[in-house]
Scaffold this motif. Structure first.
Motif, PDB file in Angstrom:
ATOM      1  N   GLY A  23       0.813  -1.216   0.000  1.00 45.18           N
ATOM      2  CA  GLY A  23       0.000   0.000   0.000  1.00 45.18           C
ATOM      3  C   GLY A  23       0.845   1.264   0.000  1.00 45.18           C
ATOM      4  N   THR A  24       1.919   1.240   0.760  1.00 43.02           N
ATOM      5  CA  THR A  24       2.809   2.398   0.817  1.00 43.02           C
ATOM      6  C   THR A  24       3.402   2.697  -0.551  1.00 43.02           C
ATOM      7  N   ILE A  25       3.887   1.676  -1.219  1.00 42.17           N
ATOM      8  CA  ILE A  25       4.502   1.883  -2.533  1.00 42.17           C
ATOM      9  C   ILE A  25       3.467   2.379  -3.536  1.00 42.17           C
ATOM     10  N   LEU A  29       3.654   6.081  -5.209  1.00 44.80           N
ATOM     11  CA  LEU A  29       3.715   6.272  -6.658  1.00 44.80           C
ATOM     12  C   LEU A  29       2.569   7.158  -7.151  1.00 44.80           C
ATOM     13  N   ALA A  30       1.366   6.890  -6.675  1.00 43.50           N
ATOM     14  CA  ALA A  30       0.206   7.674  -7.099  1.00 43.50           C
ATOM     15  C   ALA A  30       0.357   9.141  -6.694  1.00 43.50           C
ATOM     16  N   LEU A  31       0.811   9.392  -5.474  1.00 40.81           N
ATOM     17  CA  LEU A  31       0.974  10.767  -5.022  1.00 40.81           C
ATOM     18  C   LEU A  31       2.050  11.494  -5.815  1.00 40.81           C
ATOM     19  N   ASN A  32       3.108  10.796  -6.186  1.00 38.67           N
ATOM     20  CA  ASN A  32       4.141  11.438  -6.994  1.00 38.67           C
ATOM     21  C   ASN A  32       3.620  11.805  -8.373  1.00 38.67           C
ATOM     22  N   ARG A  43       8.505  20.495  -2.142  1.00 38.07           N
ATOM     23  CA  ARG A  43       8.419  20.185  -0.703  1.00 38.07           C
ATOM     24  C   ARG A  43       7.318  19.173  -0.416  1.00 38.07           C
ATOM     25  N   PHE A  44       6.283  19.131  -1.268  1.00 40.17           N
ATOM     26  CA  PHE A  44       5.242  18.127  -1.090  1.00 40.17           C
ATOM     27  C   PHE A  44       5.766  16.748  -1.471  1.00 40.17           C
ATOM     28  N   ALA A  45       6.587  16.693  -2.505  1.00 36.72           N
ATOM     29  CA  ALA A  45       7.198  15.418  -2.882  1.00 36.72           C
ATOM     30  C   ALA A  45       8.080  14.912  -1.740  1.00 36.72           C
ATOM     31  N   LEU A  46       8.801  15.831  -1.104  1.00 36.54           N
ATOM     32  CA  LEU A  46       9.632  15.457   0.040  1.00 36.54           C
ATOM     33  C   LEU A  46       8.765  14.941   1.185  1.00 36.54           C
ATOM     34  N   LEU A  47       7.636  15.573   1.408  1.00 36.87           N
ATOM     35  CA  LEU A  47       6.709  15.125   2.449  1.00 36.87           C
ATOM     36  C   LEU A  47       6.197  13.718   2.154  1.00 36.87           C
ATOM     37  N   ALA A  52       6.445   7.883   3.249  1.00 34.25           N
ATOM     38  CA  ALA A  52       6.676   6.524   2.752  1.00 34.25           C
ATOM     39  C   ALA A  52       7.839   5.872   3.498  1.00 34.25           C
ATOM     40  N   MET A  53       8.900   6.636   3.730  1.00 33.05           N
ATOM     41  CA  MET A  53      10.043   6.080   4.465  1.00 33.05           C
ATOM     42  C   MET A  53       9.646   5.693   5.878  1.00 33.05           C
ATOM     43  N   ALA A  54       8.812   6.490   6.525  1.00 29.62           N
ATOM     44  CA  ALA A  54       8.356   6.164   7.878  1.00 29.62           C
ATOM     45  C   ALA A  54       7.570   4.852   7.879  1.00 29.62           C
ATOM     46  N   ALA A  55       6.684   4.680   6.908  1.00 25.85           N
ATOM     47  CA  ALA A  55       5.896   3.443   6.832  1.00 25.85           C
ATOM     48  C   ALA A  55       6.793   2.245   6.558  1.00 25.85           C
TER      49      ALA A  55
END
Length: 75
Positions: A23-25, A29-32, A43-47, A52-55
């Motif tokens: 789900g994270t991946i 991908l969809a958000l990017n 900055r939104f891409a960084l967010l 994703a890294m946290a998950a």
């Protein structure tokens, strides 16, 4: 009986981890793609990347816990 319960708990935890990873991946991908199409600032891409890294770190910690529990059951 406790062994089967423990195995079921570990299996359930493993399924949760696999769903979180997949789900994270997919969401990342969809958000990017959506962010790029919408012209959002970087900055939104960084967010999105940090979320994703946290998950994925959470998933890695849980995989380690499952592995340790299985090692404890063997010995």
């Amino acid at each position: 009986m406790s062994e089967s319960t423990s195995d079921q708990d570990m299996a359930r935890k493993g399924r949760v981890v696999s769903v979180v990873i997949a789900g994270t991946i997919l969401i990342w991908l969809a958000l990017n793609v959506i962010g790029k199409m919408a012209g959002l600032p970087g900055r939104f891409a960084l967010l999105f990347d940090l979320a994703a890294m946290a998950a994925l770190i959470w998933a890695l910690v849980n995989i380690y816990q499952i592995w340790r529990a299985r090692q404890a059951d063997k010995g």
